[in-house]
Design an enzyme around this catalytic site. Structure first.
Site, PDB file in Angstrom:
ATOM      1  N   GLY A  33      31.149  27.835  68.597  1.00 44.46           N
ATOM      2  CA  GLY A  33      30.463  26.562  68.764  1.00 44.46           C
ATOM      3  C   GLY A  33      28.979  26.724  68.509  1.00 44.46           C
TER       4      GLY A  33
ATOM      5  CD  GLN B 261      23.499  27.692  70.258  1.00 39.71           C
ATOM      6  OE1 GLN B 261      24.489  26.981  70.175  1.00 39.71           O
ATOM      7  NE2 GLN B 261      23.578  29.007  70.334  1.00 39.71           N
TER       8      GLN B 261
ATOM      9  CB  CYS C 254      25.198  32.517  73.758  1.00 41.06           C
ATOM     10  SG  CYS C 254      24.219  31.104  73.216  1.00 41.06           S
ATOM     11  CG  LEU C 255      26.277  32.260  67.509  1.00 39.10           C
ATOM     12  CD1 LEU C 255      26.463  31.157  66.472  1.00 39.10           C
ATOM     13  CD2 LEU C 255      26.646  33.612  66.915  1.00 39.10           C
TER      14      LEU C 255
ATOM     15  CG  HIS D  95      28.602  28.133  75.906  1.00 37.85           C
ATOM     16  ND1 HIS D  95      28.481  29.451  76.303  1.00 37.85           N
ATOM     17  CD2 HIS D  95      27.701  27.970  74.900  1.00 37.85           C
ATOM     18  CE1 HIS D  95      27.546  30.040  75.576  1.00 37.85           C
ATOM     19  NE2 HIS D  95      27.064  29.173  74.694  1.00 37.85           N
ATOM     20  CD  GLU D  96      28.653  25.369  71.933  1.00 33.66           C
ATOM     21  OE1 GLU D  96      27.446  25.171  71.705  1.00 33.66           O
ATOM     22  OE2 GLU D  96      29.176  26.488  71.809  1.00 33.66           O
TER      23      GLU D  96
ATOM     24  CG  HIS E  19      23.507  25.741  74.018  1.00 30.42           C
ATOM     25  ND1 HIS E  19      22.542  26.698  74.228  1.00 30.42           N
ATOM     26  CD2 HIS E  19      24.643  26.422  73.696  1.00 30.42           C
ATOM     27  CE1 HIS E  19      23.063  27.905  74.046  1.00 30.42           C
ATOM     28  NE2 HIS E  19      24.340  27.767  73.720  1.00 30.42           N
TER      29      HIS E  19
HETATM   30 NI    NI Z   1      25.568  29.321  73.171  1.00 30.86          NI
END
Ligand code: NI
Length: 184
Positions: free
Chosen positions: A51, A56, A104-105, A146-147, A150
């Protein structure tokens, strides 16, 4: 259409700690917004992410994309179809939480165990402004939480009960193998 791989903001960049702006319904038909969504999908695929949220990629708007299908890095993760959520709102449908690994990226090379609600109601718009409402369970519920975090300036580290499980990927693979840990 030409797509682009976008640069991913890493922990410490203030945009990851900023509440993103809701998207006005009239904004979604703009070609630049649609292109940005396509670029987010492309970027997520490029980095084998499960995701990605707009902050991000340095865009402070309430847009997130996710998908899990035949990801070579997470062969055991259940498949989730490609989904675009605009202005998502999440309601827990029970108090039950489950701890599992996340990555997480924007927090490269780390994994940690995060408690998440196991069942949530999701209300959002799709990329064309159509209303979406559905219930997500288990891993799908985890990805959505999680998304959505953000979009409100939170990362998974904020949700951990303790940092005892926090691991570098190499150590994670060595000592905690068997778990599937998508990066989101
Ligand atoms: Ni993340």
């Amino acid at each position: 259409m030409r797509m682009a791989i976008l640069k991913v903001a890493r922990l410490g960049h203030p945009i990851l700690r900023t509440v993103a702006a809701p998207v006005a319904a009239g904004e979604l038909h703009k070609p630049e917004v649609q292109r940005m969504i396509d670029d987010m999908i492309e970027t997520m695929a490029e980095y084998d992410g499960a995701g990605l949220a707009a902050p991000q990629v340095h865009v402070s708007k309430q847009i997130t994309v996710y998908a899990v299908n035949a990801n070579p890095r997470y062969p055991h993760a259940p498949a989730i179809p490609l989904t675009v959520l605009v202005n998502p709102r999440i309601t827990a449908l029970s108090d039950e939480q489950e701890e599992d690994w996340e990555g997480c990226l924007s927090v490269p090379d780390l994994r940690g165990k995060v408690p998440r609600y196991t069942r949530v109601r999701v209300e959002a718009l799709d990329r064309h402004g159509k209303k979406l409402e559905f219930v997500a369970d288990g891993f799908h519920a985890r990805v959505v939480q999680h998304e959505t975090d953000h979009l409100f300036g939170k990362v998974y580290l904020d949700r951990m009960r303790s940092f005892e499980s926090l691991s570098f990927v190499r150590e994670f693979l060595r000592y905690h193998a068997g778990a599937t840990v998508p990066e989101e």
